[in-house]
Design an enzyme around this catalytic site. Structure first.
Site, PDB file in Angstrom:
ATOM      1  N   SER A 164       0.854  -1.196   0.000  1.00  0.00           N
ATOM      2  CA  SER A 164       0.000   0.000   0.000  1.00  0.00           C
ATOM      3  C   SER A 164       0.884   1.238   0.000  1.00  0.00           C
ATOM      4  O   SER A 164       2.022   1.212   0.506  1.00  0.00           O
ATOM      5  CB  SER A 164      -0.894   0.013   1.240  1.00  0.00           C
ATOM      6  OG  SER A 164      -1.552   1.260   1.380  1.00  0.00           O
ATOM      7  N   TYR A 177      -1.785  -0.441  10.220  1.00  0.00           N
ATOM      8  CA  TYR A 177      -1.958  -1.109   8.939  1.00  0.00           C
ATOM      9  C   TYR A 177      -0.805  -0.728   8.011  1.00  0.00           C
ATOM     10  O   TYR A 177      -0.205  -1.583   7.341  1.00  0.00           O
ATOM     11  CB  TYR A 177      -3.293  -0.691   8.331  1.00  0.00           C
ATOM     12  CG  TYR A 177      -3.493  -1.066   6.879  1.00  0.00           C
ATOM     13  CD1 TYR A 177      -3.951  -2.326   6.530  1.00  0.00           C
ATOM     14  CD2 TYR A 177      -3.241  -0.142   5.862  1.00  0.00           C
ATOM     15  CE1 TYR A 177      -4.161  -2.668   5.191  1.00  0.00           C
ATOM     16  CE2 TYR A 177      -3.445  -0.467   4.528  1.00  0.00           C
ATOM     17  CZ  TYR A 177      -3.892  -1.728   4.202  1.00  0.00           C
ATOM     18  OH  TYR A 177      -4.091  -2.055   2.888  1.00  0.00           O
TER      19      TYR A 177
END
Length: 272
Positions: A164, A177
């Site tokens: 990501s 995360y």
């Protein structure tokens, strides 16, 4: 003498169309496993690989989701096997691999896409159980599924981790995360060395894509507009964008690329 009859014209058009269908079929005869692939980015990747000729193995935690996704892919002419697999479940991981080998006899591509984000609080306020879940699914399971798959990977195979943009600069509300996604960048480098020369290992770092997983960020119109304005292209990414980058890295077009991460984020700053 050139034939110009209607029959000849039809034959020519059919031949031309057949040639077009061959364009981009880089995975003809190859077997690709994509985890967490019944919706969102994972489904987009499975669809792209399948349209390019791969035998695709998709998975999800729920049988219903698997069944629906399988039907969607089959409707597009894709050869697909659906398996229920929660990546944190050791037996289900092994079943995913064993059913793949039972049906197809080999593995050429593994795309590790499964991830969770059960917390939106600061790192020092995150409960230990949440930290464990983030680590277990976002990082540990990616390693364990490769341990099961590795004996069946073919020479010239490819592994793709889905990281990501948050892995480059973890920010609220995706702080922890983001940290787990940072770990995948390092894992890509480490495994590229360990699995060379017969298997390439690369990574895709998506930007902001309006999927169910990102609903928290996308449901507010002002927040969405602010995210769009962070990109140089002034728009969000699509699942097709992420699938295209993944397919490239998994294909022979990227045969001299390993240990690298492609950022697909519309120009959001990530690194020098």
């Amino acid at each position: 003498m050139v034939l110009t009859s209607p029959e000849r014209a039809i034959d020519f058009c059919c031949a031309a169309n057949m040639e077009k269908t061959k364009i981009g079929r880089r995975f003809e005869g190859k077997v690709a496993i994509v985890t967490a692939s019944t919706q969102g980015i994972g489904f987009g990747i499975a669809e792209r690989l399948g349209l390019e000729g791969a035998f695709v193995v998709i998975s999800s935690r729920k049988q219903k989701n698997v069944d629906v996704a399988v039907e969607k892919l089959k409707a597009k002419g894709i050869e697909v096997l659906g398996v229920v697999c929660h990546v944190s479940n050791a037996q289900q991981r092994k079943t995913l691999i064993s059913k793949t080998i039972e049906k197809y006899g080999k593995i050429d591509v593994v795309v590790s896409n499964a991830a969770v984000n059960p917390s939106v609080v600061a790192i020092l306020q995150t409960q230990e159980s949440v930290l464990d879940k983030l680590w277990e699914i976002n990082v540990k399971a990616a390693i364990l599924i490769l341990q099961d798959a590795a004996p069946h990977l073919q020479k010239g195979s490819s592994v793709i981790f889905i990281s990501s943009i948050a892995g480059y600069q973890p920010r609220s509300p995706l702080v922890m995360y983001g940290v787990t996604k940072t770990a995948l960048l390092g894992l890509t480098k480490a495994l590229a060395s360990e699995m060379a020369p017969h298997t390439r290992v690369n990574c895709v770092a998506p930007g902001y894509v309006p999927t169910y997983f990102a609903e928290l960020l996308m449901k507010d119109g002002d927040a969405r507009k602010a995210i769009e304005e962070k990109t140089l292209l002034n728009k969000l990414g699509t699942t097709e964008d992420m699938a295209a980058a993944t397919a490239f890295l998994a294909s022979d077009d990227a045969s001299y690329i390993t240990g690298e991460t492609i950022v697909v984020a519309g120009g959001i700053p990530s690194r020098l």
